[in-house]
Write a protein that holds these residues in place. Structure first.
Motif, short mmCIF file in Angstrom:
data_model
loop_
_atom_site.label_atom_id
_atom_site.label_comp_id
_atom_site.label_asym_id
_atom_site.label_seq_id
_atom_site.Cartn_x
_atom_site.Cartn_y
_atom_site.Cartn_z
N THR A 48 38.94 -60.64 -18.05
CA THR A 48 38.80 -59.63 -18.99
C THR A 48 37.68 -58.78 -18.44
O THR A 48 38.12 -57.56 -18.20
N SER B 4 39.64 -55.55 -17.26
CA SER B 4 39.98 -54.56 -18.60
C SER B 4 39.33 -53.31 -18.19
O SER B 4 38.28 -53.05 -18.18
N THR C 51 43.87 -57.24 -20.05
CA THR C 51 43.41 -57.92 -19.03
C THR C 51 44.46 -57.96 -17.81
O THR C 51 45.83 -58.08 -18.21
#
Lengths: 328, 328
Positions: free
Chosen positions: B132, B136, B184
């Motif tokens: 992540t 992200s 993600t």
């Protein structure tokens, strides 16, 4: 088809019709691929009406008119790859779609839609969009910082028929659209466990191949729109999907795979016995025994990016009754 | 227990141990409520060892040492409501937990944990956090813009025993944590359809009451941690949960509701017949017939915010064998 809009009010005070629409527009997805039950009816009524009235407006203006009916309709006046321009007018009069490339530009692509069985009550996309714009703390950052760059990259990927970039952008943006839905109060869950499993299988396969074979995108619902880089890959994809999501044993395969059924021949599948005999995909070898989810998909549709609406000269091909406008 | 950290590298180049931890810290959740199977063992070994060695360090320093073992362990040296301070050191030496209030500060709260049956392979929280932070596009915005404000608001809500604010913050932040997991690449799905259903039921109930009765939070898995504003509400919550998620008919109710079973008496449920006779919750009256999901929850745990680890004087109460350190 590229959906593009970015009219997120900075102050969040402009929560009007256009702002509500924002969420849908800033997703990037292949439109013709999206399974929208109301859309064909809307277009089937709208497009012939214009021809009947001998309207000579250009396609852009027609798109703005169609926008008043539905966001999906304004994009669907074109075939191939379409970009939806946000516009500036509060009432959406300059919110139009433009065609980036027609359906022949990238004719390798093959689409498989998994229509997922859903037991849950669904959130309407309009209500969902309004709630997200009003409550998500991430939507503004997405609209202002993430989407504009992705739009430019996606245009470039389509222009160059660059499948790895196309797949990366489509998947990442679909996931981010659903992330902001989850960041809504109350949270919105359009995808379900079956949608998640389809994503996991595709991601695993793409990783095992070293380069993306299939892109996925999910609209305001659990159905997966899967875009294979070519027909050979589409056959391998359908093989995998039938392995993981076989129909119930008493299902007629003919009603389980719709659209271009010829891909079934490439898969070497003619009946349910062939489906049951399908081997696990090689990338799943570490998952023994590989789990199957019988009945979790209602049916598959095999198709390709197509052209926009056309006026049928042969009335018998029409799906609506020309006398009363109702479905035949 | 409030988890607090915000060490997201601006350049994303510092993807080290501390950065990896970021995702967990910036969730706000009640720690004692979180179902972490490994944690009790870690603490059971760590805490007595310190006492045995006659360590006289203050709790803050012990927390920093515990942090080296596990993020959850560093918070769990305290009871009640705990805030985890990020610290600045790359190696996490100043990453400590501080107690905001002990467990007596807000003793109305009752916790019901729904341990959800999961058929899917889970993503480990460490791998998930790393992915992540690396991929992200929303995590930095969350860490820099959203979490610091929420932390302050949550401290205030706990101080004032302000349940509506507490519930709003806990739920919104749990949802946003899972939103960045979904953002993600490849996406992480910790929650499943059962988790989603529990959220939907709680949200519907809270809306129908006009003010939050129950807060929810989900860690790196599908289990729901539900915090009821008081014991009366906890009984109504358990009633609803047993209605929607009854056990299989052959289940012993005694093994389906663990912890403080006395809440079952408040619900008026003594055996499976009583569970089967539970009426649909009044807020579900528009969903006829109301769907039940038998077997989708493995069991429930009823508990309350508790105190930190204590050294047992009565050896027979220990869960580990004092001779070899293995579970009894």
């Amino acid at each position: 088809m590229l959906r593009i809009r970015k009219r997120v009010s900075k102050s969040r005070k402009r929560i009007g019709r256009n702002c509500i629409c924002t969420l849908l527009l800033i997703t990037i997805s292949l439109l013709l691929l999206v399974w929208l039950p109301r859309l064909p009816v809307l277009l089937a009524l709208f497009f012939p009406s214009l021809k009947l009235m001998n309207v000579k407006e250009d396609q852009g203006k027609l798109s703005a008119i169609a926008r008043q009916g539905s966001g999906s309709a304004c994009r669907s006046l074109y075939g191939g790859f379409v970009k939806w321009i946000m516009g500036k007018d509060e009432k959406g009069s300059d919110s139009i779609a433009v065609q980036l490339a027609d359906e022949k530009h990238w004719d390798d692509l093959v689409i498989v839609i998994a229509v997922v069985s859903s037991r849950q009550k669904e959130t309407s996309s309009t209500t969902g969009m309004r709630d997200t714009v009003e409550t998500s703390m991430l939507i503004q950052h997405r609209a202002q910082e993430v989407v504009p760059k992705r739009i430019t990259q996606m245009e470039e990927a389509i222009k160059n028929r660059d499948f790895p970039s196309f797949a990366h952008l489509a998947c990442a943006d679909s996931n981010q659209f659903h992330a902001v839905c989850l960041d809504t109060c109350p949270p919105i869950f359009y995808m379900n466990d079956t949608s998640h499993r389809i994503i996991s299988y595709v991601e695993k396969w793409n990783r095992s191949e070293g380069t993306p074979q299939v892109a996925y995108t999910f609209d305001a619902g659990p159905n997966a729109v899967l875009i294979a880089r070519n027909r050979k890959v589409a056959a391998l994809l359908l093989q995998r999907l039938l392995f993981h999501f076989p129909p119930h044993s008493d299902t007629d395969l003919n009603s389980y795979v719709l659209g271009d059924k010829s891909i079934l021949q490439d898969v070497g599948v003619q009946d349910m016995k062939d489906v049951e005999a399908l081997p696990p995909p090689p990338e799943m070898k570490d998952n023994i025994p590989t789990q199957k989810y019988k009945g979790d998909v209602s049916y598959f549709i095999c198709t390709r990016p197509g052209k926009g609406p056309v006026l049928l000269s042969d009335e018998s091909q029409a799906l609506l009754n020309p006398e009363n406008g109702l479905p035949k």
